[in-house]
Design a protein around this motif. Sequence first.
Motif, PDB file in Angstrom:
ATOM      1  N   ALA A 121      33.804 -60.154 -32.256  1.00 64.81           N
ATOM      2  CA  ALA A 121      32.924 -60.752 -33.322  1.00 64.81           C
ATOM      3  C   ALA A 121      33.133 -59.901 -34.550  1.00 64.81           C
ATOM      4  CB  ALA A 121      31.632 -60.542 -32.685  1.00 64.81           C
ATOM      5  N   LEU A 122      33.030 -58.425 -34.147  1.00 68.63           N
ATOM      6  CA  LEU A 122      33.341 -57.572 -35.509  1.00 68.63           C
ATOM      7  C   LEU A 122      34.663 -57.740 -36.160  1.00 68.63           C
ATOM      8  CD1 LEU A 122      32.223 -54.180 -34.141  1.00 68.63           C
ATOM      9  CD2 LEU A 122      31.840 -54.910 -36.605  1.00 68.63           C
ATOM     10  N   PHE A 123      35.801 -57.820 -35.674  1.00 67.73           N
ATOM     11  CA  PHE A 123      37.074 -57.998 -36.087  1.00 67.73           C
ATOM     12  C   PHE A 123      37.314 -59.411 -36.600  1.00 67.73           C
ATOM     13  CE2 PHE A 123      38.025 -54.554 -33.328  1.00 67.73           C
ATOM     14  CZ  PHE A 123      38.895 -53.795 -34.190  1.00 67.73           C
ATOM     15  N   ALA A 124      36.333 -60.255 -36.324  1.00 68.52           N
ATOM     16  CA  ALA A 124      36.606 -61.842 -36.895  1.00 68.52           C
ATOM     17  C   ALA A 124      35.717 -61.584 -38.013  1.00 68.52           C
ATOM     18  CB  ALA A 124      35.724 -62.731 -36.145  1.00 68.52           C
ATOM     19  N   ARG A 125      34.675 -60.906 -38.277  1.00 68.54           N
ATOM     20  CA  ARG A 125      33.925 -60.763 -39.538  1.00 68.54           C
ATOM     21  C   ARG A 125      34.547 -60.122 -40.568  1.00 68.54           C
ATOM     22  NH1 ARG A 125      29.506 -60.182 -36.224  1.00 68.54           N
ATOM     23  NH2 ARG A 125      29.276 -58.311 -36.375  1.00 68.54           N
ATOM     24  N   HIS A 126      35.441 -59.055 -40.218  1.00 73.37           N
ATOM     25  CA  HIS A 126      35.802 -57.990 -41.511  1.00 73.37           C
ATOM     26  C   HIS A 126      37.247 -58.081 -41.177  1.00 73.37           C
ATOM     27  CE1 HIS A 126      31.680 -56.445 -42.215  1.00 73.37           C
ATOM     28  NE2 HIS A 126      31.695 -56.702 -41.003  1.00 73.37           N
ATOM     29  N   ARG A 127      38.012 -57.868 -42.482  1.00 72.65           N
ATOM     30  CA  ARG A 127      39.403 -57.460 -42.208  1.00 72.65           C
ATOM     31  C   ARG A 127      39.478 -55.909 -42.299  1.00 72.65           C
ATOM     32  NH1 ARG A 127      43.532 -59.155 -40.255  1.00 72.65           N
ATOM     33  NH2 ARG A 127      45.045 -57.293 -40.505  1.00 72.65           N
ATOM     34  N   PHE A 128      39.802 -55.231 -41.437  1.00 73.07           N
ATOM     35  CA  PHE A 128      39.611 -53.800 -41.316  1.00 73.07           C
ATOM     36  C   PHE A 128      41.020 -53.306 -41.748  1.00 73.07           C
ATOM     37  CE2 PHE A 128      36.263 -54.381 -38.215  1.00 73.07           C
ATOM     38  CZ  PHE A 128      35.013 -53.950 -39.040  1.00 73.07           C
ATOM     39  N   GLU A 129      41.038 -52.217 -42.469  1.00 71.96           N
ATOM     40  CA  GLU A 129      42.069 -51.320 -43.093  1.00 71.96           C
ATOM     41  C   GLU A 129      42.340 -50.315 -41.773  1.00 71.96           C
ATOM     42  OE1 GLU A 129      43.122 -51.379 -45.926  1.00 71.96           O
ATOM     43  OE2 GLU A 129      44.783 -49.982 -45.699  1.00 71.96           O
ATOM     44  N   GLY A 130      41.570 -50.285 -40.763  1.00 74.83           N
ATOM     45  CA  GLY A 130      41.766 -49.411 -39.812  1.00 74.83           C
ATOM     46  C   GLY A 130      40.628 -48.918 -38.850  1.00 74.83           C
ATOM     47  N   VAL A 131      40.595 -48.206 -37.938  1.00 77.67           N
ATOM     48  CA  VAL A 131      39.453 -47.820 -37.061  1.00 77.67           C
ATOM     49  C   VAL A 131      39.619 -46.359 -36.807  1.00 77.67           C
ATOM     50  CG1 VAL A 131      38.516 -48.220 -34.736  1.00 77.67           C
ATOM     51  CG2 VAL A 131      39.704 -49.854 -36.024  1.00 77.67           C
ATOM     52  N   ILE A 132      38.401 -45.819 -36.968  1.00 78.06           N
ATOM     53  CA  ILE A 132      38.400 -44.224 -36.378  1.00 78.06           C
ATOM     54  C   ILE A 132      37.246 -44.325 -35.269  1.00 78.06           C
ATOM     55  CG2 ILE A 132      37.498 -42.075 -37.215  1.00 78.06           C
ATOM     56  CD1 ILE A 132      37.960 -42.521 -39.896  1.00 78.06           C
ATOM     57  N   HIS A 133      38.014 -43.861 -34.301  1.00 82.17           N
ATOM     58  CA  HIS A 133      37.355 -44.155 -32.789  1.00 82.17           C
ATOM     59  C   HIS A 133      36.698 -42.695 -32.238  1.00 82.17           C
ATOM     60  CE1 HIS A 133      36.338 -45.556 -28.730  1.00 82.17           C
ATOM     61  NE2 HIS A 133      37.540 -45.041 -28.356  1.00 82.17           N
ATOM     62  N   PHE A 134      35.657 -42.671 -32.431  1.00 80.80           N
ATOM     63  CA  PHE A 134      34.724 -41.391 -32.030  1.00 80.80           C
ATOM     64  C   PHE A 134      33.645 -41.905 -30.804  1.00 80.80           C
ATOM     65  CE2 PHE A 134      34.530 -40.818 -36.928  1.00 80.80           C
ATOM     66  CZ  PHE A 134      35.139 -39.614 -36.762  1.00 80.80           C
ATOM     67  N   ALA A 135      33.474 -42.957 -30.524  1.00 84.30           N
ATOM     68  CA  ALA A 135      32.702 -43.200 -29.394  1.00 84.30           C
ATOM     69  C   ALA A 135      32.864 -42.862 -28.262  1.00 84.30           C
ATOM     70  CB  ALA A 135      32.381 -44.761 -29.306  1.00 84.30           C
ATOM     71  N   GLY A 136      32.334 -42.090 -27.672  1.00 78.88           N
ATOM     72  CA  GLY A 136      32.530 -41.572 -26.055  1.00 78.88           C
ATOM     73  C   GLY A 136      31.687 -40.465 -25.571  1.00 78.88           C
ATOM     74  N   LEU A 137      31.843 -40.104 -24.443  1.00 82.01           N
ATOM     75  CA  LEU A 137      30.925 -38.957 -23.998  1.00 82.01           C
ATOM     76  C   LEU A 137      31.802 -37.821 -24.096  1.00 82.01           C
ATOM     77  CD1 LEU A 137      29.867 -41.093 -20.946  1.00 82.01           C
ATOM     78  CD2 LEU A 137      28.786 -40.906 -23.038  1.00 82.01           C
ATOM     79  N   LYS A 138      30.984 -36.559 -24.108  1.00 82.25           N
ATOM     80  CA  LYS A 138      31.930 -35.246 -24.554  1.00 82.25           C
ATOM     81  C   LYS A 138      31.273 -34.073 -23.621  1.00 82.25           C
ATOM     82  CE  LYS A 138      28.703 -34.047 -28.356  1.00 82.25           C
ATOM     83  NZ  LYS A 138      28.588 -33.402 -29.617  1.00 82.25           N
ATOM     84  N   ALA A 139      30.327 -34.232 -22.711  1.00 81.82           N
ATOM     85  CA  ALA A 139      29.678 -33.124 -22.032  1.00 81.82           C
ATOM     86  C   ALA A 139      30.698 -32.682 -20.984  1.00 81.82           C
ATOM     87  CB  ALA A 139      28.416 -33.315 -21.589  1.00 81.82           C
ATOM     88  N   VAL A 140      31.357 -31.390 -20.752  1.00 78.58           N
ATOM     89  CA  VAL A 140      32.216 -31.307 -19.918  1.00 78.58           C
ATOM     90  C   VAL A 140      31.671 -31.044 -18.594  1.00 78.58           C
ATOM     91  CG1 VAL A 140      33.820 -29.478 -19.157  1.00 78.58           C
ATOM     92  CG2 VAL A 140      33.821 -29.977 -21.654  1.00 78.58           C
ATOM     93  N   GLY A 141      30.691 -30.376 -18.431  1.00 80.73           N
ATOM     94  CA  GLY A 141      29.842 -30.152 -17.075  1.00 80.73           C
ATOM     95  C   GLY A 141      29.430 -31.610 -16.479  1.00 80.73           C
ATOM     96  N   GLU A 142      28.891 -32.610 -17.210  1.00 83.88           N
ATOM     97  CA  GLU A 142      28.665 -33.910 -16.953  1.00 83.88           C
ATOM     98  C   GLU A 142      29.706 -34.854 -16.299  1.00 83.88           C
ATOM     99  OE1 GLU A 142      25.224 -36.534 -19.290  1.00 83.88           O
ATOM    100  OE2 GLU A 142      27.252 -37.017 -19.801  1.00 83.88           O
ATOM    101  N   SER A 143      30.814 -34.421 -16.927  1.00 81.03           N
ATOM    102  CA  SER A 143      31.964 -35.056 -16.755  1.00 81.03           C
ATOM    103  C   SER A 143      32.515 -34.718 -15.109  1.00 81.03           C
ATOM    104  CB  SER A 143      33.068 -34.776 -17.564  1.00 81.03           C
ATOM    105  OG  SER A 143      33.749 -33.709 -17.403  1.00 81.03           O
TER     106      SER A 143
END
Length: 343
Positions: free
Chosen positions: A72-94
């Motif tokens: 839906a997002l890609f249908a609404r916008h013509r993106f130049e590119g994507v910066i992908h930060f989303a994720g989990l980052k706690a080493v102990g939890e992993s």
Amino acid sequence: MHGIMNPILVTGGCGFIGSHTVLALAESGWPVVVLDNLSNSSPRVLERLRELGAPPLEFVQGDVRDASVLDALFARHRFEGVIHFAGLKAVGESVAQPLRYFDHNVGGTLQLLQAMDRAQVRRVVFSSSATVYGDPAQVPIPETAPLTATNPYGRSKLMCEDALRSLHQADPRWSIAILRYFNPVGAHPSGRLGEAPQGVPNNLMPYVTQVALGLRPHLQIFGDDYPTPDGTGVRDYLHICDLAEGHVAALRALQAQGLLTVNLGTGQGVSVRSLVETFAQVNQVAVPSQVVARRPGDVAQCYADPQLAQTRLHWRARRSLADMCADAWRWQTQNPQGYDSTP
Ligand code: NAD
Ligand code: UFG
């Protein structure tokens, strides 16, 4: 920059690095759309961005693993590119929850890349980590150093890197920047954006600021018997605003290059003791500490060879350790409860 620019999709744009990068993009004239499930961030980040003159064009509260949200997002916008930060980052939890880490970090990245391919948006900047170097055989660490994983978090980053390398090999229409961050710290100098960890901080700088404010009694220094000048662990701390600017530089560099894999660090190794001393001196505040046992999994020294970022991205870290300490402290004192502080 001039003319009307296509927007950039920033996943995880409400997080620590994402929020500062949204601001840096806005300062370079780039419209931004943010996708974040708010699992480790506050919607108040969006108010702060608005206040700083960098409101996202659109914010979507959603999960990067959800193909229908992405389509839906890609249908609404013509993106130049994507910066992908989303994720989990706690080493102990992993270590305790490996499947959850592989699901969010690897599963999320694969869903995103597939949605990008469907939408024919093939420019991506990926958040990797110096953790992919494991216990480095040499410092400063060049990008050509051997890669290894010592925990599921690190493994998830390596798996994503591998997927991106294979993708680029299979289809040269992709342009991909793999950015290996060292230790981002500090906050925006306005005091309006910063790092807001939930619960007990895992990382050194937010722990130091909470101790300095009296929220915690003392800092535990994890070991002073490492083979380093003062025995404490040595890391490459870089200012969050320098790191954010590195993403803008990477997007620009990708307009001409196919696959970039670069370290983002200062190249300076700083010990736990010297960070604490600098913080206390710059901010004229006490940081009580005591030495305890080493933290399992920690390495003695980890700092970047930052040369490639300079030649390929025309980027280098400009802000000092004193700036990092002053800005982290301003953020902490003005926002003692993070984004839940008033006003
Ligand atoms: P952060 O937790 O502050 O930001 C991550 C954001 O992603 C959060 O806002 C969270 O709500 C969101 N998110 C998590 N899972 C999601 C999902 N499935 N769908 C949508 N949104 C989701 O972390 P950060 O420090 O800003 O780190 C950003 C990226 O950089 C991460 O990929 C992290 O692994 C990587 N990285 C961070 C560091 C560091 O020291 N902070 C070092 C190296 C690499
Ligand atoms: N440290 C302390 N006391 C604390 C916290 C940390 O002495 O309360 C020490 C650590 O032992 C280490 C240094 O401070 O020597 C930095 O520790 P951080 O936890 O802030 O950072 P790390 O280098 O261990 O890890 C960070 C990210 C990881 C990432 C890694 C490499 O948290 O996700 O950098 O990029 F994998």
